[in-house]
Structures are given as C-alpha cells and as structure tokens.
Design an enzyme around this catalytic site. Structure first.
Site, PDB file in Angstrom:
ATOM      1  N   LYS A 169       0.832  -1.200   0.000  1.00 38.93           N
ATOM      2  CA  LYS A 169       0.000   0.000   0.000  1.00 38.93           C
ATOM      3  C   LYS A 169       0.869   1.253   0.000  1.00 38.93           C
ATOM      4  O   LYS A 169       0.695   2.145  -0.838  1.00 38.93           O
ATOM      5  CB  LYS A 169      -0.941   0.021   1.202  1.00 38.93           C
ATOM      6  N   ASP A 187      -6.523   1.075   0.698  1.00 40.61           N
ATOM      7  CA  ASP A 187      -6.662   1.429   2.110  1.00 40.61           C
ATOM      8  C   ASP A 187      -8.064   1.040   2.561  1.00 40.61           C
ATOM      9  O   ASP A 187      -8.811   0.381   1.827  1.00 40.61           O
ATOM     10  CB  ASP A 187      -6.368   2.908   2.345  1.00 40.61           C
TER      11      ASP A 187
END
Length: 298
Positions: A169, A187
C-alpha cells in the site's frame, strides 16, 4: 419504497458541486442493500462483462465529480511522501499534515533523520500516535535509504517493500504519486467501496488489488485510487453513507445502506462537499475546498 432521484447535491462552495444522480438510460433497481439482495429477489446475476462496464462507468462518473482528486498528504519529494505515508497509519492525513512540517524542517534528508536523536523525533511526531514505533520505522527507513540506496527513495516496488515498515500500500502510494508509476492503493476506504460497488468480494488487500487491476486499464490505477478514496471520505462513509446525496447512486448495488433522504444525506457530507476544510495544509491549486489549519490553530 421507490428510490428518489430528487434532491441532488447542491454546490457547497464554488467548484465543489456534486453532480445530480439522475441519468438517462439508467435502469431502476432494487433499493435493497447489496448485490445479494437482488439475487435473493430472483434478479438475474450481473455478468462479469456487465460488472466491468458498470465499474468503468462509475470511474468516469467519479472523475467528473472529483476532477481535483489528489493524494491528501502534503509532500514536496518522494522522501517526504514516504515518511508521511508511514506516519498516516492509525491516524488521519490531517494530523500527519499538521505534524510533518516540523519533521521535514528538522530532518530534510535521509542522512539527517538516520542520525537524529530518537527522543527528539518522538516529540515531533507524537501527535500522530504510536510515536515510538513510528520513530523506529521512519528512522529505520532513513538508515536503509542512506546505506542501501545512496540516500534516494527507490522507484521500484520490489525495492520499496524491502524498507522497514513499507508494504504494498505504502509503496503504491509513493510510486503512483512521486514517480508516476501506476498502482492501486488499497486502504480501508478503497476496500470498503469496491466491495459496496460489487467489484470484488475479497477482504485481503493484495487480492483486492489484483482483482481491481484486472478490471481497469493500468493508466487509470492511480487516479482511480484517489477518486474512490475521495468518495469514501466525503460521501460513502463507513457507518452512515450519504446515499441520498450520492451522484453515482443509480450505479451502486448497495444503495440504501445509508441515509436516502436527500436533505438528511446532504448534512452528512464532509470536507469540500460539506463546505468544510480539507486535510491538506497545502492543497493543489485546483482544489475547490479550504486548506486545513496548522497544528494548534483555533
């Protein structure tokens, strides 16, 4: 109950209007929440091709609603974005943006941060929470950049994920926004919305990333991430989505999970959609909202 298409969101400030939800040619659908409800009612399951077409249409609609979508962390270079992204864990981008000016001023390079006194770093980043663990992470990153990458943030995912505390991420955030390398950033907002949209049923972030990458062309990955996250923060909230104020409601199989009354939904809108400050102290020039206040401001 028939769903209403009245009460499209009005402009809360100049340039920040949400498009009306009404669209010609959009078929009426059940107000029951989620794709499963439609199947239970005997509706024909959506084919993968139909889902892909709907997903890409949602992306186009979001591009019109959020033409100014951007990363909501303040940064001036890849090193600052990397640190800000790591610090954003378990806190808001706003709090990170209010904290990092002092950090970047004190330690502008990896060499500076790697040689810092940990207690002094802890005091600076304390407002972001978990400051001791985060200090170890960002100082470890700085030392690795100094020792293994010549003091420069690498521009490859396989190198970024070798840095302490950096996962896919964080790596995709840095690659997409500091290096222009397309990537999907999964997310909590992104994962929540793509499941509500019926694009995936996966929970694991890497599996979500893989399935969404297969739906959209690579050139769209980074901006798609921003648009979906913007929508999740402003309209499609976790606990009470503002369905009655949502410009893509006709395309969403989860319509009705949140408030469908247009006036009540309008009151749920956040940031520029609700007329409030955004999360960045230094937003891009085309951002229609208000900049966030610095740390300690009234």
């Amino acid at each position: 109950m028939k769903r209403t298409r009245k009460g499209a969101v009005k402009a809360t400030q100049k340039g920040a209007a949400v498009k009306p939800a009404a669209k010609k040619g959009v078929a009426k659908k059940s107000t029951a929440a989620g794709p499963a409800a439609s199947k239970a009612a005997g509706a024909k399951p959506e084919s993968r091709l139909a889902m892909i077409r709907r997903a890409r249409r949602i992306n186009r609609e979001l591009a019109e609603v959020y033409p100014y979508a951007h990363p909501e962390l303040d940064f001036r270079n890849p090193f600052e974005l990397l640190l800000a992204t790591v610090l954003s864990a378990q806190t808001t981008d706003l709090r990170v943006n209010q904290t990092t000016p002092a950090l970047f001023a004190a330690y502008p390079t990896p060499e500076d941060l790697a040689a810092a006194n940990p207690e002094e770093v802890e005091q600076i980043i304390r407002p972001t929470g978990f400051f001791r663990a985060k200090t170890r992470s960002i100082m470890g990153i700085a030392a690795a950049l100094r020792d293994e990458f010549g003091g420069e943030v690498p521009g490859r995912l396989e190198d970024l994920v070798k840095l302490p505390g950096v996962g896919r991420k964080t790596a995709n955030v840095v690659l997409g926004n500091a290096f222009g390398v397309p990537g999907i950033t999964v997310d909590t907002h992104f994962g929540r919305l793509v499941r509500r949209f019926g694009w995936t049923e996966q929970e694991d972030p890497e599996k979500v990333e893989a399935e969404i990458c297969a739906i959209f062309p690579k050139s769209e990955w980074t901006m798609l991430s921003h648009r979906v996250v913007f929508h999740g923060r402003r309209i499609c909230h976790s606990r009470k989505p503002a369905c009655g104020a949502c410009p893509i409601a006709p395309l969403c199989p989860s319509y009705g999970e949140g408030e469908i009354d247009p006036e009540k939904a309008q009151k749920l809108l956040k940031y520029e959609k609700g007329g409030f400050p955004g999360q960045r102290l230094s937003p891009p020039p085309d951002y229609p909202g208000l900049p966030a206040p610095p740390l300690g401001a009234a």
